[in-house]
Design an enzyme around this catalytic site. Structure first.
Site, PDB file in Angstrom:
ATOM      1  N   HIS A  96       0.855  -1.196   0.000  1.00 24.06           N
ATOM      2  CA  HIS A  96       0.000   0.000   0.000  1.00 24.06           C
ATOM      3  C   HIS A  96       0.891   1.246   0.000  1.00 24.06           C
ATOM      4  O   HIS A  96       1.955   1.248   0.625  1.00 24.06           O
ATOM      5  CB  HIS A  96      -0.918  -0.007   1.227  1.00 24.06           C
ATOM      6  CG  HIS A  96      -2.000   1.036   1.132  1.00 24.06           C
ATOM      7  ND1 HIS A  96      -1.753   2.364   1.399  1.00 24.06           N
ATOM      8  CD2 HIS A  96      -3.297   0.948   0.762  1.00 24.06           C
ATOM      9  CE1 HIS A  96      -2.875   3.046   1.195  1.00 24.06           C
ATOM     10  NE2 HIS A  96      -3.830   2.209   0.814  1.00 24.06           N
ATOM     11  N   GLU A 166      -3.975   2.273  -7.067  1.00 27.43           N
ATOM     12  CA  GLU A 166      -4.374   3.348  -6.163  1.00 27.43           C
ATOM     13  C   GLU A 166      -3.488   4.567  -6.412  1.00 27.43           C
ATOM     14  O   GLU A 166      -2.395   4.674  -5.830  1.00 27.43           O
ATOM     15  CB  GLU A 166      -4.227   2.896  -4.702  1.00 27.43           C
ATOM     16  CG  GLU A 166      -5.139   1.751  -4.322  1.00 27.43           C
ATOM     17  CD  GLU A 166      -5.459   1.766  -2.833  1.00 27.43           C
ATOM     18  OE1 GLU A 166      -6.648   1.754  -2.505  1.00 27.43           O
ATOM     19  OE2 GLU A 166      -4.526   1.815  -2.012  1.00 27.43           O
ATOM     20  N   GLY A 172      -7.984   9.286  -0.047  1.00 24.60           N
ATOM     21  CA  GLY A 172      -8.466  10.130   1.050  1.00 24.60           C
ATOM     22  C   GLY A 172      -8.655  11.587   0.683  1.00 24.60           C
ATOM     23  O   GLY A 172      -8.805  12.438   1.560  1.00 24.60           O
ATOM     24  N   SER A 210     -10.631   7.168  -3.046  1.00 25.96           N
ATOM     25  CA  SER A 210     -11.870   7.960  -2.971  1.00 25.96           C
ATOM     26  C   SER A 210     -13.062   7.304  -3.670  1.00 25.96           C
ATOM     27  O   SER A 210     -13.886   7.988  -4.275  1.00 25.96           O
ATOM     28  CB  SER A 210     -11.638   9.378  -3.514  1.00 25.96           C
ATOM     29  OG  SER A 210     -10.696  10.065  -2.685  1.00 25.96           O
TER      30      SER A 210
HETATM   31  P1  13P Z   1      -9.867   6.123   0.438  1.00 23.60           P
HETATM   32  O1  13P Z   1     -10.999   5.275  -0.092  1.00 23.60           O
HETATM   33  O2  13P Z   1     -10.125   6.640   1.819  1.00 23.60           O
HETATM   34  O3  13P Z   1      -9.469   7.163  -0.548  1.00 23.60           O
HETATM   35  O4  13P Z   1      -8.603   5.137   0.602  1.00 23.60           O
HETATM   36  C1  13P Z   1      -8.223   4.341  -0.463  1.00 23.60           C
HETATM   37  C2  13P Z   1      -7.202   3.375   0.011  1.00 23.60           C
HETATM   38  O5  13P Z   1      -6.079   3.738   0.289  1.00 23.60           O
HETATM   39  C3  13P Z   1      -7.604   1.971   0.157  1.00 23.60           C
HETATM   40  O6  13P Z   1      -6.506   1.152   0.365  1.00 23.60           O
END
Ligand code: 13P
Length: 248
Positions: A96, A166, A172, A210
């Site tokens: 991640h 991602e 976020g 998001s």
């Molecule tokens: P958000 O959905 O809060 O943007 O986070 C995504 C994430 O990092 C999932 O691993």
């Protein structure tokens, strides 16, 4: 080729026991029979055991957010893939961007962790994604391709791993790439992963960053998007279930 959607919730460093058990219970009672997507929750390591107990006999799967690359030994504070499996989990998120940034995890480390997850008989969810500066410089596909080639272990096959795209700047922030950008990146990922794995028709590619009930339908409808990795919205049962229900 129809790939079954996977909707994964990454709780990150959130939830104490009561809240985590209540959230897991709400998911088991809220999931629709015959749902088109597999549901997965990845609580913090402290909650793997209690959440596992709540999820037992349900169709909601359990995963961890990280593991050590070694099977056992003198690694204070770390946990192994076998320990995670021992608690009833089937998946481990590796690489991640928050771990790549906070713990300086390189592709080499991520690859070793993914190999450890596979060796334990679990499925790694390998995360990749560019920063905003890299996207602005037109390097997003190059960076993601490099991360895939560097992070996918030798022992991987198209149906034994999951890869999650991602973009760091979408996590976020409430911002997402356009659906055209997501579609283009996922098509690129399937091509690169296909070269690495010798085929990628069965490979599940998740989008994360998001994802909300309001944008899930259009993102999950894309041909090369086989599910979502959800952070913030996975902490509310109603939102997470709405995202799962958006899977075609
Ligand atoms: P958000 O959905 O809060 O943007 O986070 C995504 C994430 O990092 C999932 O691993």
């Amino acid at each position: 080729m129809t790939r079954r959607a996977l909707i994964a919730g990454n709780w990150k460093m959130n939830m104490l026991r009561a809240g985590g058990e209540a959230l897991a219970a709400a998911l088991t009672s809220g999931i629709k029979p015959g749902a088109s997507a597999d549901l997965l929750v990845c609580p913090p390591a402290t909650l793997l055991a209690p959440v596992s107990a709540v999820l037992a006999d349900s169709s909601v799967a359990l995963g961890a957010q990280d593991c050590h690359m070694n099977e056992a030994g003198a690694h204070t504070g770390d946990i192994s893939a076998a320990m995670i499996k021992d608690l009833g989990a089937a998946y481990v998120i590796v690489g991640h961007s928050e771990r790549r940034a906070d713990h300086a995890e390189s592709d080499v480390i991520v690859r070793a962790k993914a190999a450890a997850v596979l060796a334990a008989g679990l499925t790694p969810i390998i995360c990749v994604g560019e920063t905003e500066a890299e996207r602005d410089a037109g390097e997003a596909e190059t960076i993601v391709g490099k991360q895939i080639r560097g992070s996918v272990p030798e022992a991987a096959a198209e149906d034994t791993i999951v890869i999650a795209y991602e973009p760091v700047w979408a996590i976020g922030t409430g911002r997402t790439p356009t659906v055209d950008d997501i579609a283009a990146m996922h098509a690129h990922m399937r091509q690169v992963a296909g070269n690495v794995l010798g085929g990628a028709d069965k490979l599940r590619l998740l989008y994360g960053g998001s994802v909300k009930p309001g944008n899930a339908v259009e993102i999950l409808a894309l041909e090369d998007v086989d599910g979502a990795l959800v952070g913030g919205a996975s902490l509310k049962a109603e939102d997470f279930l709405a995202i799962a229900a958006a899977a075609p």
